[in-house]
Design a protein around this motif. Structure first.
Motif, PDB file in Angstrom:
ATOM      1  N   THR A   1       6.346   7.444  -1.199  1.00  0.00           N
ATOM      2  CA  THR A   1       6.715   8.851  -1.357  1.00  0.00           C
ATOM      3  C   THR A   1       7.737   9.213  -0.299  1.00  0.00           C
ATOM      4  N   ASN A   2       8.859   9.749  -0.734  1.00  0.00           N
ATOM      5  CA  ASN A   2       9.941  10.083   0.186  1.00  0.00           C
ATOM      6  C   ASN A   2      10.114  11.588   0.310  1.00  0.00           C
TER       7      ASN A   2
ATOM      8  N   ASN B   1      10.513  10.379  -5.231  1.00  0.00           N
ATOM      9  CA  ASN B   1      11.565  10.882  -4.349  1.00  0.00           C
ATOM     10  C   ASN B   1      11.572  12.399  -4.377  1.00  0.00           C
ATOM     11  N   GLU B   2      11.204  12.991  -3.235  1.00  0.00           N
ATOM     12  CA  GLU B   2      11.127  14.448  -3.139  1.00  0.00           C
ATOM     13  C   GLU B   2      12.328  15.041  -2.424  1.00  0.00           C
TER      14      GLU B   2
ATOM     15  N   GLY C   1       0.825  -1.203   0.000  1.00  0.00           N
ATOM     16  CA  GLY C   1       0.000   0.000   0.000  1.00  0.00           C
ATOM     17  C   GLY C   1       0.857   1.249   0.000  1.00  0.00           C
ATOM     18  N   ASP C   2       0.207   2.398  -0.110  1.00  0.00           N
ATOM     19  CA  ASP C   2       0.920   3.670  -0.148  1.00  0.00           C
ATOM     20  C   ASP C   2       1.535   3.988   1.208  1.00  0.00           C
ATOM     21  N   TYR C   3       2.710   4.617   1.162  1.00  0.00           N
ATOM     22  CA  TYR C   3       3.355   5.050   2.395  1.00  0.00           C
ATOM     23  C   TYR C   3       4.161   6.305   2.121  1.00  0.00           C
ATOM     24  N   ILE C   4       4.158   7.238   3.093  1.00  0.00           N
ATOM     25  CA  ILE C   4       4.914   8.490   2.982  1.00  0.00           C
ATOM     26  C   ILE C   4       5.966   8.537   4.082  1.00  0.00           C
ATOM     27  N   ILE C   5       7.218   8.726   3.686  1.00  0.00           N
ATOM     28  CA  ILE C   5       8.293   9.000   4.641  1.00  0.00           C
ATOM     29  C   ILE C   5       8.339  10.512   4.811  1.00  0.00           C
TER      30      ILE C   5
END
Length: 245
Positions: A79-80, A98-99, A52-56
């Protein structure tokens, strides 16, 4: 820091921000199971699988230990906004955005979409498989000993930069499109198509470009060569209208 077991020589001090998880006292979890559960993954043997989706978040660090694999599947998006440091294996069959900073010392394999708006720092092996895309709006640094193997499509957009540094290697087996800046101080081998679409390719003093495919320098494109460019038997370099070498 979201982390597993890491060799002493790779220990890094980071701001610690972790997800609060309630675990029954009767359940004993390994460190690798623990960090995998913190990103909502499932750990089995030596692999953490993210479905599933995950945000660091900013200030957080995801550290993938040596000999451990993080596998991203099922149209998930990682999403980083913080940091990812990979000493093991990172395989994405889904999407990585990658942000901020993604540092690879191990193996990073992209099988679908990797979008970079920050910095990718490659010190290991980065492989872009057939049918996969790396969309670069930020900076990719391929450092000493690093290898980028491209069997898919890499696009350097207007603000995108790819630095192939000294003692680093890029093997382009399919399509590499440059609308930004490509700087070569290492070895770049082109086996299929490299297009310079209004961007700049700087081949510096120690840089070598080996062309067994086709290089198209298109309208507005510039190739500055202070190193070595070798066009082998099947190699073609087209300097098209309004382009400069």
């Amino acid at each position: 820091t979201i982390t597993g077991n890491t060799p002493i020589e790779f220990e890094i001090t980071e701001t610690t921000v972790t997800t609060a998880i309630i675990i029954p006292e009767t359940i004993v979890m390994s460190e690798n199971e623990r960090w995998c559960s913190e990103i909502d993954g499932t750990f089995n043997t030596l692999t953490c699988t993210l479905t599933g989706d995950y945000i660091i978040n900013s200030g957080e660090t995801l550290l993938i230990p040596e000999n451990i694999t993080l596998l991203i599947i099922n149209e998930a998006t990682l999403t980083n906004d913080g940091k990812i440091i990979n000493y093991g294996t990172l395989i994405s069959q889904a999407t990585i955005n990658n942000e901020y900073i993604l540092t690879n010392y191990g193996t990073l394999t992209n099988e679908y979409i990797l979008t970079n708006d920050g910095t990718i720092d490659n010190n290991g092996t980065l492989t872009n498989l057939l049918g996969a895309t790396i969309d670069n709006n930020g900076t990719i640094d391929n450092n000493n000993g690093g290898t980028i193997d491209n069997n898919g499509t890499i696009s350097l957009n207007n603000n995108g930069t790819l630095n192939n540094n000294s003692q680093a290697t890029i093997n382009n087996e399919y399509v590499l499109m440059n609308y930004g800046t490509l700087t070569n101080d290492g070895t770049l081998t082109n086996e299929y198509i490299l297009t310079n679409n209004g961007g700049t390719i700087d081949n510096n003093n120690n840089g070598t470009i080996i062309n067994n495919g086709t290089i198209d320098n298109n309208n507005g494109g510039t190739i500055d060569n202070n190193g070595t460019i070798s066009l082998n038997n099947n190699g073609t370099l087209n300097n098209n209208s309004q382009a400069t070498i």
